[in-house]
Motif scaffolding. Structure first.
Motif, PDB file in Angstrom:
ATOM      1  N   VAL A   1       6.688   5.121   3.199  1.00  0.00           N
ATOM      2  CA  VAL A   1       5.907   5.501   2.019  1.00  0.00           C
ATOM      3  C   VAL A   1       5.175   4.288   1.461  1.00  0.00           C
ATOM      4  O   VAL A   1       3.988   4.350   1.153  1.00  0.00           O
ATOM      5  CB  VAL A   1       6.814   6.146   0.949  1.00  0.00           C
TER       6      VAL A   1
ATOM      7  N   THR B   1      11.422   8.480  -3.726  1.00  0.00           N
ATOM      8  CA  THR B   1      10.212   8.618  -2.903  1.00  0.00           C
ATOM      9  C   THR B   1       9.712   7.250  -2.446  1.00  0.00           C
ATOM     10  O   THR B   1       9.352   7.051  -1.276  1.00  0.00           O
ATOM     11  CB  THR B   1       9.113   9.326  -3.706  1.00  0.00           C
TER      12      THR B   1
ATOM     13  N   VAL C   1       3.725  10.700   1.043  1.00  0.00           N
ATOM     14  CA  VAL C   1       4.252  11.225  -0.225  1.00  0.00           C
ATOM     15  C   VAL C   1       4.097  12.741  -0.265  1.00  0.00           C
ATOM     16  O   VAL C   1       5.023  13.463  -0.658  1.00  0.00           O
ATOM     17  CB  VAL C   1       3.537  10.562  -1.414  1.00  0.00           C
ATOM     18  N   ARG C   2       2.910  13.267   0.123  1.00  0.00           N
ATOM     19  CA  ARG C   2       2.692  14.722   0.118  1.00  0.00           C
ATOM     20  C   ARG C   2       3.657  15.428   1.071  1.00  0.00           C
ATOM     21  O   ARG C   2       4.208  16.484   0.754  1.00  0.00           O
ATOM     22  CB  ARG C   2       1.240  15.032   0.497  1.00  0.00           C
ATOM     23  N   GLN C   3       3.865  14.834   2.242  1.00  0.00           N
ATOM     24  CA  GLN C   3       4.780  15.435   3.207  1.00  0.00           C
ATOM     25  C   GLN C   3       6.197  15.464   2.651  1.00  0.00           C
ATOM     26  O   GLN C   3       6.920  16.464   2.781  1.00  0.00           O
ATOM     27  CB  GLN C   3       4.757  14.637   4.516  1.00  0.00           C
TER      28      GLN C   3
ATOM     29  N   THR D   1       0.843  -1.201   0.000  1.00  0.00           N
ATOM     30  CA  THR D   1       0.000   0.000   0.000  1.00  0.00           C
ATOM     31  C   THR D   1       0.876   1.248   0.000  1.00  0.00           C
ATOM     32  O   THR D   1       1.955   1.266   0.601  1.00  0.00           O
ATOM     33  CB  THR D   1      -0.911   0.015   1.236  1.00  0.00           C
ATOM     34  N   LEU D   2       0.376   2.281  -0.678  1.00  0.00           N
ATOM     35  CA  LEU D   2       1.092   3.552  -0.772  1.00  0.00           C
ATOM     36  C   LEU D   2       0.463   4.545   0.195  1.00  0.00           C
ATOM     37  O   LEU D   2      -0.752   4.774   0.173  1.00  0.00           O
ATOM     38  CB  LEU D   2       1.010   4.087  -2.204  1.00  0.00           C
ATOM     39  N   ASP D   3       1.299   5.139   1.046  1.00  0.00           N
ATOM     40  CA  ASP D   3       0.824   6.134   1.999  1.00  0.00           C
ATOM     41  C   ASP D   3       0.886   7.506   1.318  1.00  0.00           C
ATOM     42  O   ASP D   3       1.951   8.130   1.248  1.00  0.00           O
ATOM     43  CB  ASP D   3       1.700   6.116   3.259  1.00  0.00           C
ATOM     44  N   GLU D   4      -0.277   7.957   0.807  1.00  0.00           N
ATOM     45  CA  GLU D   4      -0.306   9.214   0.063  1.00  0.00           C
ATOM     46  C   GLU D   4       0.051  10.402   0.953  1.00  0.00           C
ATOM     47  O   GLU D   4       0.662  11.373   0.492  1.00  0.00           O
ATOM     48  CB  GLU D   4      -1.687   9.411  -0.566  1.00  0.00           C
ATOM     49  N   GLY D   5      -0.330  10.357   2.199  1.00  0.00           N
ATOM     50  CA  GLY D   5       0.015  11.441   3.118  1.00  0.00           C
ATOM     51  C   GLY D   5       1.516  11.580   3.266  1.00  0.00           C
ATOM     52  O   GLY D   5       2.057  12.704   3.299  1.00  0.00           O
TER      53      GLY D   5
ATOM     54  N   SER E   1       7.064  15.489  -0.505  1.00  0.00           N
ATOM     55  CA  SER E   1       7.114  16.476  -1.587  1.00  0.00           C
ATOM     56  C   SER E   1       7.232  17.891  -1.020  1.00  0.00           C
ATOM     57  O   SER E   1       7.983  18.719  -1.545  1.00  0.00           O
ATOM     58  CB  SER E   1       5.866  16.348  -2.462  1.00  0.00           C
TER      59      SER E   1
END
Length: 288
Positions: free
Chosen positions: A116, A110, A85-87, A79-83, A89
């Motif tokens: 992540v 990333t 990734v945003r942090q 699973t990809l932790d989108e939160g 970035s």
């Protein structure tokens, strides 16, 4: 059965849950002390692991470490932790604002960032059951190792105790000659005072001096303690503390024997006994 406090065991197992590896080592300690290092996934069952170890180990320090490697899974099951990734970035943008020459954040970097991409969840109940089963196997190896070494230590102590018995028996047989030698020496030293002292008084003084150098009681206690060592070694329970106490008592009697010595043979016996007792004591320190 005599058990040593020193042993090492390692057990590993691999399944769909991943790879589990237990490493256990035990060393000398006055009491029982258990130290456990666990992966985060299994910290909740530390108490159960500790109880399992304590049920098998009566004395000594046990260091147990469990390593866990999750199974290698297909990317589709991760699973990809989108939160995250945003942090990441946002941090990259802030860094480039301060350092314009910094390299842009790449997708591969990333994905490698901790947290992540998460591995699939593992059933912790099943994992705990597998770890417990493996722990029992490792504990079996550890206990067997302690028993093997304990048997060897018991043989060494029995051999030293038999040698000490021989020294004591030889001294017992020599006591009449030693006493005669002491009486003769005393008579020679007191000969000059015979004209000055009453004969009865002189005999009383000689009896007192001889009684102070009498070692029959010490010899009897040495025999009793050595017999007790042999008896204790045959018990099916932790015997280390009892043996340690007996070593102290044996050493006490050997020292008293030396302090009363008035003959080279008695002095030699005291020295030989103290050497043998110290050799036994060093081995006793390793016994549960």
């Amino acid at each position: 059965m005599v058990n040593s406090m020193t042993a090492f065991a390692r057990r590993a197992a691999e399944s769909g849950l991943g790879q589990l590896t237990w490493e256990m080592r035990s060393v000398n300690h006055r009491y029982r002390e258990v130290a456990i290092r666990l992966p985060e996934e299994l910290r909740a069952v530390e108490g159960a692991f500790r109880d399992a170890i304590s049920a098998k180990i009566g004395r000594g320090r046990v260091d147990a470490m469990l390593r866990y490697a999750p199974p290698v899974e297909d990317a589709a099951r991760r699973t990809l932790d989108e939160g995250a990734v945003r942090q990441l970035s946002q941090w990259a943008t802030q860094v480039r604002a301060i350092l314009p020459a910094a390299e842009p954040l790449r997708v591969v970097d990333t994905l490698k960032w901790p947290g992540v991409v998460s591995p699939p969840l593992v059933d912790e109940t099943e994992l705990a059951a597998a770890a417990t089963e493996l722990l029992n196997s490792a504990l079996g190896d550890l206990v067997a190792g302690r028993a093997r070494e304990g048997g060897a230590l018991a043989d060494i102590i029995r051999d030293k105790a038999a040698s000490a018995h021989g020294v004591v028996q030889s001294l017992r047989q020599a006591l009449p000659q030693i006493e005669q030698h002491q009486r003769q020496r005393l008579a020679e030293r007191l000969a000059d005072y015979r004209t000055q002292l009453d004969p009865d008084r002189l005999e009383q003084e000689m009896v007192i001096l001889l009684s102070r150098s009498d070692v029959a009681e010490e010899i009897d206690r040495l025999v009793l303690h050595l017999d007790e060592v042999d008896r204790v070694l045959g018990q099916d329970e932790p015997v280390g503390r009892r043996l340690d106490f007996l070593m102290q008592e044996l050493n006490r009697e050997a020292n008293t024997l030396g302090s009363k010595s008035a003959h080279p043979e008695m002095t030699a016996a005291s020295v030989d006994l103290k050497v043998l007792i110290e050799q036994m004591r060093e081995q006793v320190q390793n016994i549960e």
